[in-house]
Scaffold this motif. Structure first.
Motif, mmCIF file in Angstrom:
data_model
loop_
_atom_site.group_PDB
_atom_site.id
_atom_site.type_symbol
_atom_site.label_atom_id
_atom_site.label_comp_id
_atom_site.label_asym_id
_atom_site.label_seq_id
_atom_site.Cartn_x
_atom_site.Cartn_y
_atom_site.Cartn_z
ATOM 1 N N ALA A 20 43.502 44.932 -36.781
ATOM 2 C CA ALA A 20 42.098 45.120 -37.147
ATOM 3 C C ALA A 20 41.315 45.883 -36.089
ATOM 4 N N GLY A 21 41.837 45.960 -34.885
ATOM 5 C CA GLY A 21 41.158 46.690 -33.829
ATOM 6 C C GLY A 21 39.932 45.986 -33.281
ATOM 7 N N LEU A 64 47.159 35.290 -34.447
ATOM 8 C CA LEU A 64 45.799 35.741 -34.736
ATOM 9 C C LEU A 64 45.351 36.818 -33.747
ATOM 10 N N TYR A 65 45.696 36.649 -32.477
ATOM 11 C CA TYR A 65 45.374 37.680 -31.487
ATOM 12 C C TYR A 65 46.049 39.000 -31.849
ATOM 13 N N ALA A 66 47.330 38.930 -32.191
ATOM 14 C CA ALA A 66 48.064 40.152 -32.524
ATOM 15 C C ALA A 66 47.446 40.847 -33.729
ATOM 16 N N PHE A 67 47.053 40.081 -34.731
ATOM 17 C CA PHE A 67 46.446 40.694 -35.910
ATOM 18 C C PHE A 67 45.112 41.344 -35.568
ATOM 19 N N VAL A 90 41.065 44.671 -45.855
ATOM 20 C CA VAL A 90 41.143 43.488 -44.992
ATOM 21 C C VAL A 90 40.107 43.511 -43.879
ATOM 22 N N LEU A 91 39.482 44.638 -43.616
ATOM 23 C CA LEU A 91 38.443 44.720 -42.607
ATOM 24 C C LEU A 91 37.053 44.463 -43.180
ATOM 25 N N SER A 92 36.967 44.313 -44.483
ATOM 26 C CA SER A 92 35.681 44.056 -45.117
ATOM 27 C C SER A 92 35.183 42.657 -44.746
#
Length: 163
Positions: free
Chosen positions: A150-151, A142-145, A40-42
């Motif tokens: 995702a950092g 979205l902020y929380a994700f 998911v970070l790609s």
């Protein structure tokens, strides 16, 4: 043009654009490092996901258009008072300009909420309660994700900081 034609043409267009993105645009123009720890970070994960969803939406529009009977209400008649449309367009332009100034002071999350609410007021949606709930919850989720999963650092404002 009736509703059947619009739905089938939009469906074909969405599926064609989705195929173009999946087969040509994303592989050739989105660079992907080889050492991404999570899928998911790609950088290509979300473009592929959104392109696939657009293709499915296009397929749904196409099938819905085929299943409708021909004729029906004609869509695309001229709007009797185009002045309201220009006023809404100007108001949305002002909202976008305000976004540039508010983003550095309030942060991305709070500015997004305010812009969403301003869009609800300007466009006068049929479902204002649902839109208001989305205006508050979508930026927070979205902020929380992005901040916690995702950092990714999300720009915060000068007044209120989110955890």
């Amino acid at each position: 043009m009736d509703n059947k034609q619009i739905q089938t043409r939009l469906g074909i267009g969405a599926m064609a654009l989705s195929l173009f993105l999946i087969l040509a645009a994303i592989p050739n123009w989105v660079s992907e490092p080889s050492n991404v720890p999570h899928l998911v970070l790609s950088p290509t994960f979300w473009p592929y996901t959104l392109s696939a969803l657009m293709g499915l939406t296009g397929l749904g529009l196409f099938v819905t258009g085929l299943s409708q009977s021909a004729g029906g209400a004609v869509i695309g008649d001229p709007i009797p008072d185009s002045r309201k449309g220009y006023l809404r367009l100007a108001a949305m332009g002002l909202v976008m300009i305000a976004a540039m100034f508010l983003m550095s002071r309030l942060g991305m999350v709070w500015t997004s909420m305010l812009l969403f609410i301003a869009s609800i007021v300007i466009l006068r949606t049929r479902y204002p309660i649902a839109a208001l709930i989305c205006a508050i919850s979508v930026p927070l989720v979205l902020y929380a994700f992005f901040a916690h999963v995702a950092g990714v650092a999300i720009p915060q404002g000068d007044f209120v900081r989110l955890p």
